[in-house]
Design a protein around this motif. Structure first.
Motif, PDB file in Angstrom:
ATOM      1  N   SER A   1       0.856  -1.187   0.000  1.00  0.00           N
ATOM      2  CA  SER A   1       0.000   0.000   0.000  1.00  0.00           C
ATOM      3  C   SER A   1       0.891   1.236   0.000  1.00  0.00           C
ATOM      4  CB  SER A   1      -0.893   0.011   1.242  1.00  0.00           C
ATOM      5  OG  SER A   1      -1.759  -1.100   1.247  1.00  0.00           O
ATOM      6  N   ARG A   2       0.497   2.237  -0.771  1.00  0.00           N
ATOM      7  CA  ARG A   2       1.249   3.492  -0.783  1.00  0.00           C
ATOM      8  C   ARG A   2       1.142   4.179   0.570  1.00  0.00           C
ATOM      9  NH1 ARG A   2       4.675   3.687  -5.145  1.00  0.00           N
ATOM     10  NH2 ARG A   2       3.537   3.375  -7.077  1.00  0.00           N
ATOM     11  N   GLU A   3       2.248   4.803   0.959  1.00  0.00           N
ATOM     12  CA  GLU A   3       2.254   5.608   2.169  1.00  0.00           C
ATOM     13  C   GLU A   3       2.705   7.021   1.807  1.00  0.00           C
ATOM     14  OE1 GLU A   3       4.421   3.868   5.402  1.00  0.00           O
ATOM     15  OE2 GLU A   3       3.837   1.830   4.836  1.00  0.00           O
ATOM     16  N   PRO A   4       2.286   8.007   2.570  1.00  0.00           N
ATOM     17  CA  PRO A   4       2.683   9.395   2.270  1.00  0.00           C
ATOM     18  C   PRO A   4       4.111   9.674   2.735  1.00  0.00           C
ATOM     19  CG  PRO A   4       1.300   9.355   4.217  1.00  0.00           C
ATOM     20  CD  PRO A   4       1.340   7.943   3.702  1.00  0.00           C
TER      21      PRO A   4
ATOM     22  N   SER B   1       5.487   7.142  -1.852  1.00  0.00           N
ATOM     23  CA  SER B   1       4.767   7.947  -2.839  1.00  0.00           C
ATOM     24  C   SER B   1       5.725   8.550  -3.850  1.00  0.00           C
ATOM     25  CB  SER B   1       3.978   9.068  -2.138  1.00  0.00           C
ATOM     26  OG  SER B   1       2.914   8.538  -1.389  1.00  0.00           O
TER      27      SER B   1
ATOM     28  N   THR C   1       7.134   3.546  -9.024  1.00  0.00           N
ATOM     29  CA  THR C   1       7.147   4.689  -8.121  1.00  0.00           C
ATOM     30  C   THR C   1       7.821   5.872  -8.809  1.00  0.00           C
ATOM     31  OG1 THR C   1       7.209   3.264  -6.174  1.00  0.00           O
ATOM     32  CG2 THR C   1       7.946   5.533  -5.875  1.00  0.00           C
TER      33      THR C   1
ATOM     34  N   GLN D   1       0.349  15.132  -2.525  1.00  0.00           N
ATOM     35  CA  GLN D   1      -1.028  15.640  -2.579  1.00  0.00           C
ATOM     36  C   GLN D   1      -1.817  15.140  -3.788  1.00  0.00           C
ATOM     37  OE1 GLN D   1      -0.562  19.951  -2.264  1.00  0.00           O
ATOM     38  NE2 GLN D   1      -0.793  19.822  -0.035  1.00  0.00           N
ATOM     39  N   ASP D   2      -1.216  14.351  -4.650  1.00  0.00           N
ATOM     40  CA  ASP D   2      -1.904  13.909  -5.872  1.00  0.00           C
ATOM     41  C   ASP D   2      -1.616  12.432  -6.101  1.00  0.00           C
ATOM     42  OD1 ASP D   2      -2.982  13.478  -8.380  1.00  0.00           O
ATOM     43  OD2 ASP D   2      -2.276  15.386  -9.217  1.00  0.00           O
ATOM     44  N   SER D   3      -2.454  11.572  -5.543  1.00  0.00           N
ATOM     45  CA  SER D   3      -2.249  10.131  -5.675  1.00  0.00           C
ATOM     46  C   SER D   3      -2.397   9.663  -7.119  1.00  0.00           C
ATOM     47  CB  SER D   3      -3.225   9.377  -4.775  1.00  0.00           C
ATOM     48  OG  SER D   3      -4.566   9.695  -5.114  1.00  0.00           O
ATOM     49  N   ASP D   4      -3.233  10.349  -7.900  1.00  0.00           N
ATOM     50  CA  ASP D   4      -3.362   9.982  -9.317  1.00  0.00           C
ATOM     51  C   ASP D   4      -2.049  10.223 -10.056  1.00  0.00           C
ATOM     52  OD1 ASP D   4      -5.987   9.235  -8.986  1.00  0.00           O
ATOM     53  OD2 ASP D   4      -6.810  11.153  -9.670  1.00  0.00           O
TER      54      ASP D   4
ATOM     55  N   VAL E   1       0.916  10.082  -8.740  1.00  0.00           N
ATOM     56  CA  VAL E   1       1.839   9.034  -8.307  1.00  0.00           C
ATOM     57  C   VAL E   1       1.691   7.800  -9.188  1.00  0.00           C
ATOM     58  CG1 VAL E   1       2.390   7.421  -6.437  1.00  0.00           C
ATOM     59  CG2 VAL E   1       1.967   9.839  -5.926  1.00  0.00           C
ATOM     60  N   GLU E   2       0.450   7.376  -9.404  1.00  0.00           N
ATOM     61  CA  GLU E   2       0.230   6.163 -10.203  1.00  0.00           C
ATOM     62  C   GLU E   2       0.501   6.405 -11.682  1.00  0.00           C
ATOM     63  OE1 GLU E   2       0.085   3.498  -8.564  1.00  0.00           O
ATOM     64  OE2 GLU E   2      -0.142   4.617  -6.689  1.00  0.00           O
TER      65      GLU E   2
END
Length: 392
Positions: free
Chosen positions: A204-207, A282, A311, A351-354, A356-357
């Motif tokens: 799982s991604r972590e900040p 992240s 990543t 601040q932008d998980s999209d 990151v992916e």
């Protein structure tokens, strides 16, 4: 900088019909030198045998396939001194002859002069790979250490007699040419990574922002810590995980405490744990800088490993860093020592998980297309063939 035990035979001369390449570096084999072992073990047409001036408590090597000049005790220390200072190959050359070597590949230019001693004693061609500091530190800085003076004494001979000089990035190639190495001998050949191993799992991604490397000036950890402190002061709970160790660690820990940055120092970790952090992050930061003594990166392997794990990375516009990313698609690029820009890039991914992916997926495709270890090992073997053909 981490451990992964390679597969391999017991190394006896009769168990492998492939031509033998001796893989040499002074210290056999530091924990930070996994790239040397991984590339050697990825060879298919050549059998690697490891050689060094001395053994260190670092990476495990295949049984029966390693030889050191210094085997311990007073005699061993004397043999290493005579080998490195006066070019006496001695018993190490005799032990290596049983493998019927056809080529010697030295890693790091500082190992070049001693590697040439062995190559001459064995009557085989020499290939030398330059990784970073060995091509970038100033001569004045080199003269300050015993190893540096050893390198300077033998540099002209290595320039003249090495069959092929490998640079791990175009930046390193340009620096070698500037130092007088003949351009026609220098080939840029990037390191590769094990794409099957460095593949994202169920993490799982972590900040968190992850850094992997040694704590030395050129790695730029100071500026990452300052960027994290700045973000925290602005209300963003940015957290950093710094994987590694080195001479600057205590100063960096003090900076983190004094600045209020939220940073965890893990020390050196096994490869599986490094890989896990690369998948959980992240973003992975590579904030390299040109050190005061001129020391610079070649192309840090962690840049490729992080992208293979899906990543995104933040790199500085430094040395060969940008050769290992697709700027704006797999990575954000900032200036050296630019704390503000580094903080902005970290904020963007936290601040932008999209993003990151999106960057991560593009990074995996990019690394697959250029940096797989199988393809890079084949290219290395082609260079070995060329070196041998020059002396046949």
């Amino acid at each position: 900088m981490a451990e992964r035990v390679p597969a391999g035979t017991d190394g006896s001369p009769a168990d492998d019909a492939r031509p033998t390449v001796i893989v040499y570096t002074h210290s056999l084999l530091e924990r930070s030198m996994t790239f040397i072992r991984s590339h050697a073990e990825a060879l298919t047409r050549y059998r690697p045998v490891y050689a060094g001036a001395h053994r260190v408590a670092g990476l495990e090597l295949p049984a029966g396939r390693s030889v050191t000049v210094n085997e311990g005790g007073l005699r061993g220390r004397l043999e290493e001194y005579l080998f490195r200072r006066f070019g006496v190959a001695g018993r190490a050359a005799m032990r290596l002859r049983r493998f019927t070597p056809t080529l010697l590949h030295a890693h790091f230019g500082t190992s070049g002069p001693s590697a040439l001693t062995l190559a001459d004693a064995l009557g085989i061609p020499l290939v030398v790979t330059y990784h970073g500091y060995d091509a970038t530190i100033t001569d004045a800085e080199a003269r300050r250490s015993w190893r540096g003076r050893e390198y300077l004494r033998g540099r002209a001979q290595v320039m003249e007699r090495a069959s092929i000089v490998i640079a791990v990035s175009d930046f390193i190639r340009s620096r070698l040419i500037a130092k007088g190495y003949p351009a026609h001998k220098i080939v840029t050949h990037y390191n590769g990574i094990d794409l099957a191993y460095f593949r994202r799992g169920a993490q799982s991604r972590e900040p968190v922002v992850v850094f992997v490397g040694r704590f030395v000036e050129k790695k730029g950890c100071e500026y990452l810590i300052r960027a994290l402190a700045q973000l925290r002061s602005q209300g963003l709970p940015a957290r950093g995980v710094l994987v590694g160790d080195g001479p600057l660690r205590s100063g960096l820990e003090r900076l983190a405490d004094e600045s209020g940055a939220h940073v965890a120092f893990t020390g050196f970790l096994p490869l599986a744990e490094v890989k896990d952090w690369l998948g959980r992050a992240s973003v992975v930061a590579v904030p390299s800088v040109t050190a005061s003594n001129g020391d610079s990166e070649g192309l840090p392997t962690v840049i490729l490993e992080a992208q293979a794990m899906g990543t995104p990375v933040i790199v500085t516009r430094h040395a060969g860093n940008v050769e290992g990313v697709a700027a704006g698609r797999t990575a954000l690029v900032v200036g050296e020592r630019d704390v503000e820009a580094l903080a902005d890039a970290v904020r963007f991914f936290l601040q932008d998980s999209d993003a990151v992916e999106r960057f991560g997926a593009a990074g995996r495709v990019f690394v697959e297309s250029r940096f797989g270890i199988a393809g890079q090992a084949r290219g290395l073997e082609d260079l070995y063939d060329r070196a041998r053909a020059k002396t046949s």
